[in-house]
Design a protein around this motif. Structure first.
Motif, short mmCIF file in Angstrom:
data_model
loop_
_atom_site.label_atom_id
_atom_site.label_comp_id
_atom_site.label_asym_id
_atom_site.label_seq_id
_atom_site.Cartn_x
_atom_site.Cartn_y
_atom_site.Cartn_z
N ILE A 164 0.86 -1.18 0.00
CA ILE A 164 0.00 0.00 0.00
C ILE A 164 0.91 1.24 0.00
CG2 ILE A 164 -1.74 1.30 1.27
CD1 ILE A 164 -2.67 -1.37 2.49
N ILE A 165 0.84 2.00 -1.08
CA ILE A 165 1.58 3.27 -1.15
C ILE A 165 0.69 4.35 -0.57
CG2 ILE A 165 2.67 4.95 -2.67
CD1 ILE A 165 3.26 2.72 -4.63
N GLY A 166 1.12 4.94 0.52
CA GLY A 166 0.31 5.93 1.22
C GLY A 166 0.45 7.33 0.64
N PRO A 167 -0.16 8.31 1.29
CA PRO A 167 -0.13 9.69 0.79
C PRO A 167 1.21 10.39 0.95
CG PRO A 167 -1.33 9.57 2.87
CD PRO A 167 -1.05 8.15 2.46
N ASP A 168 2.23 9.70 1.50
CA ASP A 168 3.55 10.34 1.61
C ASP A 168 4.30 10.34 0.28
OD1 ASP A 168 3.91 7.61 1.64
OD2 ASP A 168 5.50 7.62 3.14
N LEU A 169 3.81 9.57 -0.72
CA LEU A 169 4.46 9.54 -2.03
C LEU A 169 3.37 9.47 -3.10
CD1 LEU A 169 7.22 9.43 -3.49
CD2 LEU A 169 6.98 6.94 -3.55
N VAL A 170 3.21 10.57 -3.83
CA VAL A 170 2.14 10.65 -4.84
C VAL A 170 2.71 11.13 -6.17
CG1 VAL A 170 0.32 11.05 -3.14
CG2 VAL A 170 1.54 13.00 -4.11
N TRP A 171 2.05 10.75 -7.25
CA TRP A 171 2.47 11.16 -8.59
C TRP A 171 1.67 12.40 -9.00
CZ3 TRP A 171 6.36 9.44 -11.66
CH2 TRP A 171 6.39 9.92 -12.97
N ARG A 172 2.40 13.45 -9.39
CA ARG A 172 1.76 14.68 -9.83
C ARG A 172 2.38 15.12 -11.16
NH1 ARG A 172 -1.41 13.10 -6.98
NH2 ARG A 172 -2.30 13.97 -5.06
N GLY A 173 1.58 15.11 -12.21
CA GLY A 173 2.07 15.56 -13.51
C GLY A 173 3.04 14.57 -14.11
N ASP A 174 4.33 14.87 -13.99
CA ASP A 174 5.35 14.00 -14.59
C ASP A 174 6.39 13.56 -13.58
OD1 ASP A 174 6.59 16.39 -14.10
OD2 ASP A 174 7.48 16.60 -16.10
N ARG A 175 6.04 13.62 -12.28
CA ARG A 175 7.05 13.28 -11.27
C ARG A 175 6.39 12.87 -9.96
NH1 ARG A 175 10.05 18.75 -11.30
NH2 ARG A 175 9.33 18.53 -13.46
N TRP A 176 7.24 12.26 -9.12
CA TRP A 176 6.81 11.94 -7.76
C TRP A 176 6.94 13.17 -6.87
CZ3 TRP A 176 4.25 7.68 -6.75
CH2 TRP A 176 4.48 6.53 -7.51
N VAL A 177 6.04 13.27 -5.92
CA VAL A 177 6.10 14.31 -4.90
C VAL A 177 6.00 13.63 -3.54
CG1 VAL A 177 4.96 16.34 -3.93
CG2 VAL A 177 5.04 16.03 -6.42
N THR A 178 6.98 13.90 -2.67
CA THR A 178 6.89 13.37 -1.31
C THR A 178 6.27 14.42 -0.40
OG1 THR A 178 9.17 14.08 -0.92
CG2 THR A 178 8.84 11.79 -1.52
N ASP A 179 5.42 13.94 0.50
CA ASP A 179 4.75 14.83 1.46
C ASP A 179 5.14 14.38 2.86
OD1 ASP A 179 3.11 16.35 3.04
OD2 ASP A 179 1.22 15.65 2.16
N ARG A 180 6.10 15.07 3.44
CA ARG A 180 6.59 14.64 4.75
C ARG A 180 5.53 14.77 5.83
NH1 ARG A 180 11.72 17.72 6.47
NH2 ARG A 180 11.27 16.75 8.48
N THR A 181 4.54 15.66 5.61
CA THR A 181 3.48 15.82 6.61
C THR A 181 2.56 14.60 6.65
OG1 THR A 181 1.93 16.90 5.08
CG2 THR A 181 3.51 18.31 6.22
N ALA A 182 2.57 13.79 5.59
CA ALA A 182 1.72 12.60 5.57
C ALA A 182 2.39 11.41 6.25
CB ALA A 182 1.37 12.22 4.13
N SER A 183 3.69 11.52 6.53
CA SER A 183 4.40 10.43 7.19
C SER A 183 4.19 10.50 8.70
CB SER A 183 5.89 10.51 6.88
OG SER A 183 6.59 9.50 7.61
N LYS A 184 3.92 9.35 9.29
CA LYS A 184 3.76 9.26 10.75
C LYS A 184 4.98 8.61 11.40
CE LYS A 184 -0.39 10.86 10.22
NZ LYS A 184 -0.67 12.29 10.51
#
Length: 627
Positions: free
Chosen positions: A548-568
């Protein structure tokens, strides 16, 4: 396997030049990249030498399987010859290792290794190389498991002269490993006639290719016997080189009273832990003091439990990296540091007595503890801030102490069905290697599917388990983990996706409500009901992996975006740089996506990410066939 046909047909394809174009095209399809120039040249020069010998022997109907892939492994035998035995009438197979070498000499210290001008380091004697392939095939192909006498092995050095390679004949020869040279080509032709009859080998080839592939020997299930009794893992090529490099270093250390460092590098599933266990068993059989250490509670606990199941004293062979803070210098002959990418900056923690807080780097403590410290590591599996286990750091620590540091790189892997293409797809997907994401092209080694819900994932994995496969679900650390559960209560369902909710694996060393303790989550069948985190899954393998890939790593446009606020994950502090968080999150998913041996099922909580993953895996059949 890249190509299959009769020896006569292969010879004709060689003559026209079409064979090498076919091999290149198939190589790209299977491996996801073009073969190197040296590999193509070896095909052009070695394959004609082999098929000409077969045809001169009157064996034009023998089936030739070129670049035959070993099961559950990315290693390839140059050729497997399939036919009928001239005496028994049973299927007969000859595994052939082809070398262009005109000269080579045995290593001064070990005849199983040899020196060739084209290589800067010692390589495995081709006799031992082909012997390993034969033994491996017998272990993993059902067509041969009960008929080991049907397999033979030969190394054919078609450019070699008696003078150029005479020393290689010092290596032990036998049914699975014979050495032949171009200068005595007639002997090779006579040998082939003793193994193969002048009739079609198509049926024998079919039987080999249809042989039931046995599951990879689970590391933990054989640890005890591996350590205490005998070798159960067949070590191949670079694994043998690494194994022998350590044994030779131990011998040198004892003979000349010195010490040296050995580093073995390799990605997931390249056999680092198999080498570690093989070494531990062999060293103890020789009466040499050796210990195994890791920085992973789950890995060490499982080793202790399985290896010490019948003999509790065996558990004492398995330690943690921070066990050597006060060790006497060179008190051990060998210290095997497995999963060394999990070394910390220092061994001290909040429970360490003040007298032991020296600030000494952990890598130096480990080097000081033994005459031959051995580090097995994969830099792409660093998933926590403060983990320091890189090749450079070990080399610098050794240089600081004036010690020689020998490095052996493993390239072939046994995890993920031995699929190099799948592991390349994963590291390119996550941006851990340059070149951008790749479309997944299905191969015959690893299955990959993307699902639309965790329900679908869980249902599919349950189906695989009902057919005898092991399976686990894991996830990025995007949900709070309840680590203290009152006695008598069940695990809370922390991992929530819509209406689907499941607990994290148990935190700690006691079972909770039927769920196994953390260290046994990956190996106890009862672990399926919980979602594993990276710290629990790392170092283990199972047949089917649901990620399960959680909301800390999402694909936007043409690249991955990491969201450190989504990591627990509590290891990420405010002071942890964004770049480090980004790298560690990507490494986390690399670890999770490389646990499966048969297949991987991916679900992302983010719709745009799921859409991108579906686009990249469109070539894979939506319904994965039973396997």
């Amino acid at each position: 396997m890249l190509f299959r046909d009769s020896a006569a047909a292969v010879a004709a394809e060689c003559l026209s030049g079409a064979l090498f174009l076919r091999l290149t095209e198939q190589f790209v399809h299977v491996h996801g990249h073009r073969p190197g120039g040296s590999e193509v040249r070896s095909w052009e020069r070695s394959i004609p030498a082999l098929v000409n010998a077969l045809n001169d022997a009157g064996l034009g109907q023998v089936e030739v399987l070129l670049e035959y892939g070993l099961p559950l492994n990315s290693k390839r035998a140059d050729a497997v010859l399939a036919g009928v035995h001239p005496k028994t009438g049973e299927p007969s197979y000859v595994v052939v290792e082809l070398k262009q070498w005109s000269s080579a000499e045995p290593d001064d210290e070990d005849p199983s290794l040899c020196r060739v001008d084209a290589y800067a380091h010692a390589v495995l004697n081709p006799v031992d190389q082909v012997r390993g392939y034969c033994e491996y095939l017998i272990s993993f192909n059902g067509a041969l498991a009960d008929h080991p006498d049907r397999v033979s092995g030969a190394a054919f050095l078609h450019n070699a002269t008696e003078f150029g390679v005479s020393g290689l004949f010092e290596a032990e020869q036998g049914p699975y490993g014979r050495l032949f040279i171009g200068a005595r080509r007639g002997e090779f032709i006579d040998y082939l006639r003793t193994k193969l009859k002048a009739q079609s080998g198509a049926a024998a080839a079919d039987e080999l290719l249809d042989g039931k592939i046995g599951p990879s020997k689970q590391l933990m299930a054989v640890a005890a016997q591996e350590v205490r009794e005998r070798e159960q893992f067949v070590l191949l090529d670079e694994q043998q080189v690494a194994y022998r490099t350590v044994l030779n270093a131990v011998r040198r250390a004892k003979q000349s009273d010195h010490k040296e460092v050995v580093v073995v590098t390799g990605g997931p599933g390249t056999g680092k832990s198999v080498i570690a266990l093989s070494l531990l068993g062999e060293l103890h059989r020789q009466g040499i003091t050796a210990l195994h250490a890791t920085g992973s509670s789950s890995f060490t606990t499982t080793m202790r439990k399985v290896a010490g199941a019948r003999k509790p004293q065996v558990r004492d062979l398995f330690k943690y990296f921070n066990s050597f803070m006060t060790a006497e210098r060179n008190s051990l002959d060998v210290l095997i540091c497995d999963e060394a990418h999990r070394m910390r900056e220092t061994s001290a923690n909040r429970y360490t007595p003040a007298a032991h807080r020296t600030g000494k780097p952990q890598v130096e403590e480990l080097i000081d503890a033994a005459r031959v410290p051995v580090f097995l590591l994969d830099e792409h599996q660093v998933v926590r801030p403060g983990e320091m286990g890189t090749l450079t750091e070990v080399q610098e620590a050794a240089a600081k102490k004036g010690l020689a540091c020998r490095v052996v790189a493993l390239d072939s892997q046994f995890r993920c069905g031995g699929s190099d293409a799948y592991l390349r797809w994963v590291v390119r997907l996550l941006g851990l290697e340059a070149g951008g994401v790749l479309d997944w092209e299905p191969d015959d080694k690893m299955q990959l599917m993307v699902v639309d819900s965790p329900y679908e994932m869980e249902s599919f994995l349950e189906g695989r388990r009902s057919h005898g496969y092991s399976a686990r679900m894991s996830a990025g650390y995007c949900w709070t983990w309840t680590k203290k559960v009152p006695a008598g209560q069940s695990l809370p369902a922390d991992v929530v996706v819509g209406e689907w909710a499941r607990p994290w694996n148990v935190h700690g060393d006691r079972a909770v409500g039927g769920a196994p303790p953390a260290a046994l989550w990956a190996t106890d069948p009862a672990g399926f009901g919980q979602v594993g985190c990276v710290y629990t899954a790392q170092g283990f393998e199972y047949d089917w992996s649901g990620v399960i890939i959680g909301p800390d790593l999402v694909w936007r446009g043409d690249r991955w975006v990491t969201d450190r606020t989504a990591s627990k994950d509590p290891v990420f502090k405010k002071s942890t740089p964004d770049a480090d968080v980004d790298r560690l999150i990507r490494n986390t998913y690399k670890v999770l996506l490389s646990r499966g041996m048969v297949g991987t099922v991916i679900y992302s909580t983010d719709p745009e990410t799921r859409s991108k993953l579906r686009e990249l895996t469109a070539a894979e059949k939506s319904a994965v066939p039973a396997r």
